[in-house]
Scaffold this motif. Structure first.
Motif, PDB file in Angstrom:
ATOM      1  N   ILE A  31       0.846  -1.188   0.000  1.00  6.74           N
ATOM      2  CA  ILE A  31       0.000   0.000   0.000  1.00  6.74           C
ATOM      3  C   ILE A  31       0.885   1.242   0.000  1.00  6.74           C
ATOM      4  CG2 ILE A  31      -1.809   1.283   1.197  1.00  6.74           C
ATOM      5  CD1 ILE A  31      -2.653  -1.437   2.439  1.00  6.74           C
ATOM      6  N   ASP A  32       0.730   2.041  -1.057  1.00  8.88           N
ATOM      7  CA  ASP A  32       1.433   3.320  -1.150  1.00  8.88           C
ATOM      8  C   ASP A  32       0.564   4.373  -0.478  1.00  8.88           C
ATOM      9  OD1 ASP A  32       2.903   5.602  -1.950  1.00  8.88           O
ATOM     10  OD2 ASP A  32       1.668   5.773  -3.752  1.00  8.88           O
ATOM     11  N   THR A  33       1.111   5.060   0.508  1.00 11.55           N
ATOM     12  CA  THR A  33       0.347   6.092   1.205  1.00 11.55           C
ATOM     13  C   THR A  33       0.946   7.481   1.006  1.00 11.55           C
ATOM     14  OG1 THR A  33       1.596   5.672   3.231  1.00 11.55           O
ATOM     15  CG2 THR A  33      -0.500   4.504   2.981  1.00 11.55           C
ATOM     16  N   MET A  34       1.848   7.611   0.016  1.00 14.94           N
ATOM     17  CA  MET A  34       2.506   8.897  -0.214  1.00 14.94           C
ATOM     18  C   MET A  34       2.302   9.455  -1.615  1.00 14.94           C
ATOM     19  SD  MET A  34       4.344  10.104   2.454  1.00 14.94           S
ATOM     20  CE  MET A  34       5.487  11.157   1.603  1.00 14.94           C
ATOM     21  N   GLY A  35       1.770   8.678  -2.524  1.00 13.60           N
ATOM     22  CA  GLY A  35       1.559   9.177  -3.876  1.00 13.60           C
ATOM     23  C   GLY A  35       2.672   8.837  -4.845  1.00 13.60           C
ATOM     24  N   TYR A  36       3.476   7.848  -4.510  1.00 18.51           N
ATOM     25  CA  TYR A  36       4.546   7.409  -5.403  1.00 18.51           C
ATOM     26  C   TYR A  36       4.004   6.301  -6.305  1.00 18.51           C
ATOM     27  CZ  TYR A  36       7.538  10.089  -2.293  1.00 18.51           C
ATOM     28  OH  TYR A  36       8.107  11.099  -1.560  1.00 18.51           O
ATOM     29  N   ALA A  37       3.217   6.704  -7.295  1.00 16.38           N
ATOM     30  CA  ALA A  37       2.465   5.766  -8.134  1.00 16.38           C
ATOM     31  C   ALA A  37       3.355   4.776  -8.869  1.00 16.38           C
ATOM     32  CB  ALA A  37       1.611   6.536  -9.130  1.00 16.38           C
ATOM     33  N   PHE A  38       4.590   5.141  -9.172  1.00 17.07           N
ATOM     34  CA  PHE A  38       5.462   4.233  -9.923  1.00 17.07           C
ATOM     35  C   PHE A  38       5.851   3.009  -9.104  1.00 17.07           C
ATOM     36  CE2 PHE A  38       7.357   7.000 -13.518  1.00 17.07           C
ATOM     37  CZ  PHE A  38       6.137   7.617 -13.723  1.00 17.07           C
ATOM     38  N   THR A  39       5.679   3.066  -7.793  1.00 16.34           N
ATOM     39  CA  THR A  39       6.003   1.896  -6.971  1.00 16.34           C
ATOM     40  C   THR A  39       4.955   0.792  -7.114  1.00 16.34           C
ATOM     41  OG1 THR A  39       4.875   2.797  -5.012  1.00 16.34           O
ATOM     42  CG2 THR A  39       7.235   3.282  -5.242  1.00 16.34           C
ATOM     43  N   LEU A  40       3.742   1.151  -7.501  1.00 13.85           N
ATOM     44  CA  LEU A  40       2.668   0.160  -7.588  1.00 13.85           C
ATOM     45  C   LEU A  40       2.938  -0.926  -8.632  1.00 13.85           C
ATOM     46  CD1 LEU A  40      -0.327   2.618  -7.126  1.00 13.85           C
ATOM     47  CD2 LEU A  40       0.590   1.034  -5.431  1.00 13.85           C
ATOM     48  N   PRO A  41       3.253  -0.576  -9.889  1.00 18.04           N
ATOM     49  CA  PRO A  41       3.562  -1.650 -10.844  1.00 18.04           C
ATOM     50  C   PRO A  41       4.830  -2.408 -10.477  1.00 18.04           C
ATOM     51  CG  PRO A  41       3.813   0.508 -11.887  1.00 18.04           C
ATOM     52  CD  PRO A  41       3.220   0.731 -10.523  1.00 18.04           C
ATOM     53  N   LEU A  42       5.772  -1.734  -9.842  1.00 21.89           N
ATOM     54  CA  LEU A  42       7.004  -2.399  -9.408  1.00 21.89           C
ATOM     55  C   LEU A  42       6.677  -3.554  -8.456  1.00 21.89           C
ATOM     56  CD1 LEU A  42      10.167  -2.247  -9.383  1.00 21.89           C
ATOM     57  CD2 LEU A  42       9.913  -0.819  -7.346  1.00 21.89           C
ATOM     58  N   PHE A  43       5.878  -3.281  -7.443  1.00 23.23           N
ATOM     59  CA  PHE A  43       5.534  -4.321  -6.475  1.00 23.23           C
ATOM     60  C   PHE A  43       4.560  -5.346  -7.058  1.00 23.23           C
ATOM     61  CE2 PHE A  43       7.753  -1.690  -3.568  1.00 23.23           C
ATOM     62  CZ  PHE A  43       8.150  -2.521  -2.550  1.00 23.23           C
ATOM     63  N   LYS A  44       3.667  -4.893  -7.929  1.00 20.91           N
ATOM     64  CA  LYS A  44       2.692  -5.816  -8.508  1.00 20.91           C
ATOM     65  C   LYS A  44       3.357  -6.798  -9.472  1.00 20.91           C
ATOM     66  CE  LYS A  44      -1.538  -6.235 -11.110  1.00 20.91           C
ATOM     67  NZ  LYS A  44      -2.822  -5.658 -11.380  1.00 20.91           N
ATOM     68  N   TYR A  45       4.149  -6.288 -10.396  1.00 22.95           N
ATOM     69  CA  TYR A  45       4.680  -7.146 -11.461  1.00 22.95           C
ATOM     70  C   TYR A  45       6.012  -7.813 -11.121  1.00 22.95           C
ATOM     71  CZ  TYR A  45       0.895  -5.139 -14.113  1.00 22.95           C
ATOM     72  OH  TYR A  45      -0.349  -4.747 -14.523  1.00 22.95           O
ATOM     73  N   VAL A  46       6.805  -7.186 -10.299  1.00 22.83           N
ATOM     74  CA  VAL A  46       8.095  -7.787  -9.941  1.00 22.83           C
ATOM     75  C   VAL A  46       7.950  -8.689  -8.717  1.00 22.83           C
ATOM     76  CG1 VAL A  46      10.493  -7.333  -9.287  1.00 22.83           C
ATOM     77  CG2 VAL A  46       9.387  -5.877 -10.982  1.00 22.83           C
ATOM     78  N   CYS A  47       7.216  -8.236  -7.705  1.00 22.59           N
ATOM     79  CA  CYS A  47       7.066  -9.010  -6.465  1.00 22.59           C
ATOM     80  C   CYS A  47       5.838  -9.903  -6.469  1.00 22.59           C
ATOM     81  CB  CYS A  47       6.952  -8.083  -5.261  1.00 22.59           C
ATOM     82  SG  CYS A  47       8.399  -7.115  -4.954  1.00 22.59           S
ATOM     83  N   GLY A  48       4.864  -9.589  -7.300  1.00 21.45           N
ATOM     84  CA  GLY A  48       3.623 -10.349  -7.274  1.00 21.45           C
ATOM     85  C   GLY A  48       2.714  -9.946  -6.125  1.00 21.45           C
ATOM     86  N   SER A  49       2.961  -8.772  -5.551  1.00 17.59           N
ATOM     87  CA  SER A  49       2.132  -8.285  -4.444  1.00 17.59           C
ATOM     88  C   SER A  49       0.803  -7.762  -4.972  1.00 17.59           C
ATOM     89  CB  SER A  49       2.838  -7.129  -3.717  1.00 17.59           C
ATOM     90  OG  SER A  49       4.085  -7.512  -3.217  1.00 17.59           O
ATOM     91  N   LYS A  50      -0.234  -7.887  -4.155  1.00 18.70           N
ATOM     92  CA  LYS A  50      -1.465  -7.142  -4.419  1.00 18.70           C
ATOM     93  C   LYS A  50      -1.134  -5.708  -4.033  1.00 18.70           C
ATOM     94  CE  LYS A  50      -4.618 -10.754  -4.379  1.00 18.70           C
ATOM     95  NZ  LYS A  50      -5.142 -11.088  -5.666  1.00 18.70           N
TER      96      LYS A  50
END
Length: 184
Positions: free
Chosen positions: A120-139
């Motif tokens: 969960i990004d709580t700061m507005g760093y939107a580029f971290t979302l695909p990083l964690f989703k596609y590289v880590c497999g995180s929801k």
């Protein structure tokens, strides 16, 4: 996720300034408290760049400032040492682009330290979302109570008004104003 029960799930909160004590931090600690209450066995990871503060100091500040006792037994802090790459002062020009790239650097540091099941990004760093989703497999999910680009910022550029985000060489130049609007 991955067939795990809630006792094996880790929820990561990306908040490089978790010890700042403002409204965003109130939301962060409330969210962590709610996750604790709803899923008591879930592990919590807070990715922070507040390297000068020990976990007990961060939690004590949350207790004192927000009257929230989050509890330390399930909260793990991952200290990020590359936070300077998301500082606006690093990028006198193309600040948003620089901070976005910087957030990827910081996100990689976080991801290599601990990959959560839910990010969960709580700061507005939107580029971290695909990083964690596609590289880590995180929801992934996010909550941001202030936008990266506000309507005030857009209005200043569109009206070619001199402002903190719209220097004279841009506000006085129609082409530069047009390009900056497209950049935003």
């Amino acid at each position: 996720k991955r067939g795990r029960d809630e006792g094996n799930i880790t929820v990561g909160f990306f908040h490089p300034y978790c010890n700042a004590g403002g409204g965003g931090e109130r939301v962060l600690w409330r969210a962590i408290s709610c996750v604790h209450r709803r899923y008591p066995a879930a592990g919590i990871v807070v990715y922070t760049g507040d390297t000068e503060a020990a976990p007990d100091q961060i939690l004590q500040k949350a207790r004192d400032r927000f009257d929230m006792d989050v509890g330390s037994e399930k909260v793990n802090f991952v200290y990020l040492h590359k936070r300077k790459y998301v500082e606006a002062s690093m990028y006198p020009y193309f600040t948003i682009l620089g901070q976005s790239i910087g957030s990827l650097i910081l996100g990689v540091e976080a991801m290599l330290s601990e990959a959560p099941d839910i990010f969960i990004d709580t700061m507005g760093y939107a580029f971290t979302l695909p990083l964690f989703k596609y590289v880590c497999g995180s929801k992934v999910g996010c909550y941001v109570h202030y936008p990266t680009i506000s309507t005030d910022m857009l209005d200043a550029v569109q009206s070619r008004r001199l402002a903190y985000n719209n220097k004279k060489r841009v506000s006085g130049n129609p082409l530069a104003s047009f390009v900056k609007l497209r950049y935003y």
